[in-house]
Enzyme design. Structure first.
Site, PDB file in Angstrom:
ATOM      1  N   ASP A   1       2.760  -3.300  -7.662  1.00 35.40           N
ATOM      2  CA  ASP A   1       2.332  -2.059  -6.999  1.00 35.40           C
ATOM      3  C   ASP A   1       2.565  -0.860  -7.912  1.00 35.40           C
ATOM      4  OD1 ASP A   1       1.850  -3.665  -4.755  1.00 35.40           O
ATOM      5  OD2 ASP A   1       3.895  -3.334  -4.004  1.00 35.40           O
TER       6      ASP A   1
ATOM      7  N   GLU B   1       0.820  -1.209   0.000  1.00 31.85           N
ATOM      8  CA  GLU B   1       0.000   0.000   0.000  1.00 31.85           C
ATOM      9  C   GLU B   1       0.855   1.260   0.000  1.00 31.85           C
ATOM     10  OE1 GLU B   1      -1.919  -3.500   1.847  1.00 31.85           O
ATOM     11  OE2 GLU B   1      -0.130  -2.348   2.397  1.00 31.85           O
TER      12      GLU B   1
END
Length: 317
Positions: free
Chosen positions: A258, A36
């Site tokens: 990501d 994240e």
């Protein structure tokens, strides 16, 4: 304060990297890691407002985590410090030229104590997109409940949700992951998964077209299927589009997924059409695999076209 473009939460870890086998000893270098936080950094480098929420330890590693995120322009006002739990660590070794091996030391970490109350104020402040991954709900019961609550609350508030499956076999079984992630997908506008992860948000054993059709029926608008070196497929109700990869010398695959997500979301924030979002996603993925570290090599906005039109080994003078 203006609501951020991207709000995300999860576990930011410290990655200790070795250029050779860990068992042989040698120097370790220290880096920021975490799916994240990688996405938040990637989005922030492209000029968007990104906020990351989580719990970090009161130790020096926790301080390092916050310093790194602040330096990248990621908002961390919603982060809580936990003096009783350690920072999660990730040891990464370049075992051979073609094989990278990862070991986690994250059980009982500060991030595993994440709970709903940590997310109430940041989510109430709003965002253009809430980004979730399948890693956070695997950390603990409270983190799983927090992720479920956030997905439901965001969807109810009209905030689009992006869910990246990001399955980690060392954290939980496929059956446990499916039980938690399949309901989450029903609140998502965007679902991202590698080809072997897609059935974790649907019926086990079903083929890709069946799984995608089911996700559309549940309200998902876009399904991105990551194909590694073969690029990615984007499914929308209007059809399927494919994007290839840029030709680069791959030196480190960690963080590539990501980076792809950050590029896609950046394009979404900028109002690009689907092909434009996919091209930006592919560009960030190429930057990630051709530089070492989870997010260190991700580009600034002025560098987005840097990999286009240059031969291997080019020097820009």
């Amino acid at each position: 304060m203006t609501a951020p473009d991207l709000l995300t939460f999860g576990e930011a870890m410290v990655s200790l990297r070795s250029a050779g086998p860990l068992a042989a000893g040698g120097s370790l270098t220290m880096h920021l890691a975490g799916a994240e936080s990688n996405v938040a950094v990637g989005v922030a480098r492209l000029g968007h407002r990104a906020a990351w929420v989580g719990r970090v330890s009161g130790d020096e590693f926790g301080e390092y985590t916050l310093r790194q995120l602040r330096a990248e322009g990621v908002e961390v006002a919603g982060v809580s410090r936990d003096a009783d739990r350690p920072t999660g660590l990730m040891f990464l070794e370049q075992r051979t030229a073609d094989l990278t091996r990862v070991q986690y030391h994250r059980a009982g970490s500060a991030a595993s104590a994440l709970r709903v109350d940590d997310l109430r104020a940041p989510l109430a402040a709003g965002a253009r997109m809430l980004h979730l991954t399948g890693i956070t709900p695997a950390l603990s019961d409270t983190a799983r409940e927090a992720t479920r609550w956030a997905a439901e609350a965001a969807a109810a508030a009209g905030i689009p949700v992006c869910l990246d499956v990001n399955y980690r076999a060392r954290l939980w079984s496929r059956e446990s992951a499916r039980a938690a992630l399949a309901p989450l997908a029903g609140h998502a506008a965007i679902v991202i998964a590698s080809a072997d992860e897609l059935d974790l948000v649907g019926e086990p054993g079903a083929d890709e077209s069946t799984l995608v059709a089911d996700l559309f029926r549940r309200g998902v608008q876009t399904v991105l299927v990551k194909l590694g070196a073969d690029g990615a497929r984007a499914h929308t109700p209007d059809g399927v589009q494919h994007v290839g990869t840029l030709t680069v010398t791959a030196v480190d695959p960690v963080g590539a997924g990501d980076a792809f997500t950050a590029g896609y979301l950046s394009g979404w924030f900028d109002g690009l059409d689907l092909p434009g979002r996919l091209r930006r996603a592919a560009a960030l993925g190429a930057f990630a695999v051709s530089t070492r570290g989870d997010c260190e090599g991700l580009p600034r906005r002025a560098e987005l076209s840097l990999l286009e039109g240059h031969e291997t080994g080019s020097v820009l003078r």
